[in-house]
Design a protein around this motif. Structure first.
Motif, short mmCIF file in Angstrom:
data_model
loop_
_atom_site.label_atom_id
_atom_site.label_comp_id
_atom_site.label_asym_id
_atom_site.label_seq_id
_atom_site.Cartn_x
_atom_site.Cartn_y
_atom_site.Cartn_z
N TYR A 1 -19.92 -33.78 0.60
CA TYR A 1 -21.10 -34.12 -0.20
C TYR A 1 -21.94 -32.88 -0.44
O TYR A 1 -21.83 -31.88 0.27
N ASN B 1 -24.57 -29.05 -8.72
CA ASN B 1 -24.05 -30.41 -8.83
C ASN B 1 -24.24 -31.19 -7.54
O ASN B 1 -23.92 -30.69 -6.46
N PHE C 1 -22.89 -34.38 -5.36
CA PHE C 1 -21.68 -35.18 -5.31
C PHE C 1 -21.54 -35.83 -3.95
O PHE C 1 -22.11 -35.38 -2.96
N ASN D 1 -15.85 -41.68 -5.11
CA ASN D 1 -16.60 -40.43 -5.29
C ASN D 1 -17.48 -40.55 -6.52
O ASN D 1 -17.24 -41.39 -7.39
N THR E 1 -20.17 -37.75 -8.93
CA THR E 1 -20.64 -36.39 -9.11
C THR E 1 -21.61 -36.34 -10.28
O THR E 1 -21.69 -37.28 -11.07
#
Length: 175
Positions: free
Chosen positions: A102, A119, A121, A143, A145
């Protein structure tokens, strides 16, 4: 012009919705029943590299809030569990979330730095465990993002975790 200012400000502060990817699309269906959705127990873990990080407590709080909100959204009870995932002895599902990776980006960071914040995520493996018996009901990889180039419109980690929690809890509802 004043009327446009408040809605525009609220829009800018909410950001875009997070998109969740379930990378286990070929996995067998989660075996749920009506009892599976009575209680949701969150068991959150990660390897030492992640749990020792400075943002782990923020990520943990985001998961606790996201799962509690998602559970109450389907009328389920909510609790948390530490240590190895295990049966609770009551109807429901233990959601064992193992954080594989993460990057936590908070609201202040995103609004202050925009694209320069990078980013956000979350990559997680989730085991669905029968809370009464401890039997494994199924497993999924999720997941989400964001792209830093979305700037302040990009979903921050808390929004991503809320979206993940909602998707996970939907799996628990009997079909």
């Amino acid at each position: 012009m004043k009327m446009l200012g408040l809605p525009l400000t609220l829009f800018l502060l909410t950001g875009c919705a997070a998109t969740v990817n379930n990378t286990s699309s070929s996995a067998p269906a989660i075996k749920t029943s009506a009892a599976s959705a009575k209680n949701i127990t969150l068991n959150l873990s990660g390897d030492k590299q992640h749990t020792a990080g400075g943002d782990w407590e923020k990520l943990k709080a985001a998961w606790q809030y996201g799962m509690k909100t998602a559970a109450s959204g389907i009328g389920a009870g909510y609790s948390e569990q530490e240590g190895k995932p295990r049966a609770t002895g009551q109807d429901g599902t233990v959601i064992a979330v193992q954080i594989k990776d993460y990057r936590y980006i908070g609201t202040g960071t995103r609004y202050g730095l925009g694209a320069f914040s990078g980013n956000a995520f979350v990559d997680a493996n989730v085991k669905f465990i029968n809370a009464r018996t401890g039997a494994l009901l199924g497993e999924r990889n999720y997941n989400t993002t964001s792209s830093a180039w979305q700037g302040i419109f990009s979903p921050m980690t808390d929004k991503q975790v809320e979206a993940l929690s909602n998707e996970i809890v939907k799996e628990v509802q009997s079909k």
